[in-house]
Design an enzyme around this catalytic site. Structure first.
Site, mmCIF file in Angstrom:
data_model
loop_
_atom_site.group_PDB
_atom_site.id
_atom_site.type_symbol
_atom_site.label_atom_id
_atom_site.label_comp_id
_atom_site.label_asym_id
_atom_site.label_seq_id
_atom_site.Cartn_x
_atom_site.Cartn_y
_atom_site.Cartn_z
ATOM 1 C CE LYS A 137 -14.368 0.606 -5.490
ATOM 2 N NZ LYS A 137 -15.637 0.136 -6.067
ATOM 3 C CE LYS A 190 -4.355 -1.637 1.856
ATOM 4 N NZ LYS A 190 -5.397 -1.504 2.874
ATOM 5 C CE LYS A 199 -6.965 -8.905 -3.248
ATOM 6 N NZ LYS A 199 -7.314 -8.899 -1.874
#
Ligand code: TRP
Length: 346
Positions: A202, A116, A199
């Site tokens: 979002k 992230k 996968k």
């Protein structure tokens, strides 16, 4: 709720207007099933959502939208405690204790932080994002759950929770039972419709690669019909060789409830286009119903707030004695006003 039921606990971040198929089939549906034979606690991880500084108005809307979707998905507030993480102060209280028990290097090895923070660089990421898994460990251990239904990507965070529980128990005496990840057999792994080797996510998928639960039905069907498929023309389940078709078969199976083999038999000898049209219809019907149920809950925000308040009340009853016990064990002098005096709902 009989005391003999095992407890399940999980959380999800309210970071978008809508949850997507990956969230639903990969985790939320398990939450719903576990209500049948578990003492269930489910929360919106609004404090975790702060790690990326969301716009305040957007965050407020998303918390309500997320709560409404959980209800629409079948979370039953009569059976489950459904609440906001920020309404139960014990989460942050225990998180601080765990911050002090976690090594800097240990936290630095969490792969989700590395992923992230990769786009901004670790220097620009918040300290909150760095300690995110420690707050998550507190979320979990506060409730002494046996089962923590999460997606595969949360395995490392679960492992940290187990390590912290063991470390605490070792230093201060047996306090926390070790929680088990609950990655159930039959949990569907849903992939990006435009890149079926990744996968559905979002943050990583393009809008056309994701089906949102609140997608308008026609748009959802169109996304299915435009999904990337594989070379060849045979419909069979082969995630390695035919990731695109296999993903569509998985989604079909997840919605219809038929196992994948039965779906394959149904479409045997037919063309990709047949599967896409049939699945598009199925998906449109599914999101249509889901959207309607969600809007009914969203139309009464006062009732949503009452549901969350009742959930927080139950959560606090479970969490407050755990924090009091932890504080005592680590040597903090008891607050003379009593163990439950800190706004803990007593
Ligand atoms: N990190 C989880 C996710 O992104 C959300 C979460 C926060 C969570 N606290 C939790 C999940 C506690 C399970 C238990 O999906």
């Amino acid at each position: 709720m009989p005391a003999s039921l095992p407890r399940s606990l999980s959380g999800i971040q309210p970071t978008a207007e809508s949850f997507h198929f990956g969230n639903y089939f990969g985790a939320l549906r398990q939450w719903v099933r576990l209500q049948d034979d578990h003492d269930a606690f489910y929360f919106l991880a609004d404090l975790h959502a702060l790690t990326v500084q969301p716009d305040p108005a957007a965050l407020r809307d998303r918390v309500h939208a997320s709560a409404a979707q959980l209800l629409a998905a079948g979370i039953d507030p009569e059976r489950s405690a459904l609440f906001c993480q920020s309404h139960v102060a014990e989460h942050t209280q225990l998180a601080w204790v765990f911050n002090c028990l976690t090594g800097f290097g240990e936290a630095g090895r969490m792969t989700q932080f590395k992923d992230k923070s990769a786009s901004t660089g670790a220097d620009k990421a918040s300290v909150g994002l760095f300690t995110y898994p420690i707050l998550q460990a507190a979320d979990i251990l506060l409730y002494h759950p046996q089962h923590v239904p999460v997606g595969e990507d949360q395995r490392q965070h679960l492992e940290l929770s187990r390590n912290l529980a063991q470390r605490f128990n070792h230093h201060y005496g047996e306090t926390f039972p070790l929680p088990e990840p609950y990655i159930v057999k039959g949990t569907a792994r849903i992939f990006d419709l435009q890149d079926p080797t990744a996968k559905m996510s979002k943050s990583a998928s393009s809008p056309s690669g994701i089906i949102d639960l609140l997608d308008e039905p026609g748009r959802a069907a169109k996304k299915i019909r435009s999904a990337v498929t594989d070379s060849g023309d045979e419909i069979r389940f082969d995630p390695e060789g035919k990731p695109g078709i296999s993903n569509l078969l998985t989604i079909y199976s997840a919605i219809s409830g038929d196992d994948v083999d039965a779906v394959v038999r149904e479409f045997e000898g037919r063309q990709y286009g047949h599967l896409k049209v049939a699945l598009g219809d199925l998906v449109a019907e599914f999101v249509g119903g889901f959207g309607e149920r969600t809007r009914v809950y969203l139309d009464d925000r006062a009732e949503l707030d009452r549901v969350l308040a009742r959930g927080a009340e139950r959560a606090r009853e479970a969490a407050a004695p755990v924090v009091a016990d932890v504080y005592a064990r680590i040597g903090l002098v008891p607050d003379a006003r009593g163990p439950l005096a800190r706004g803990s709902g007593a």
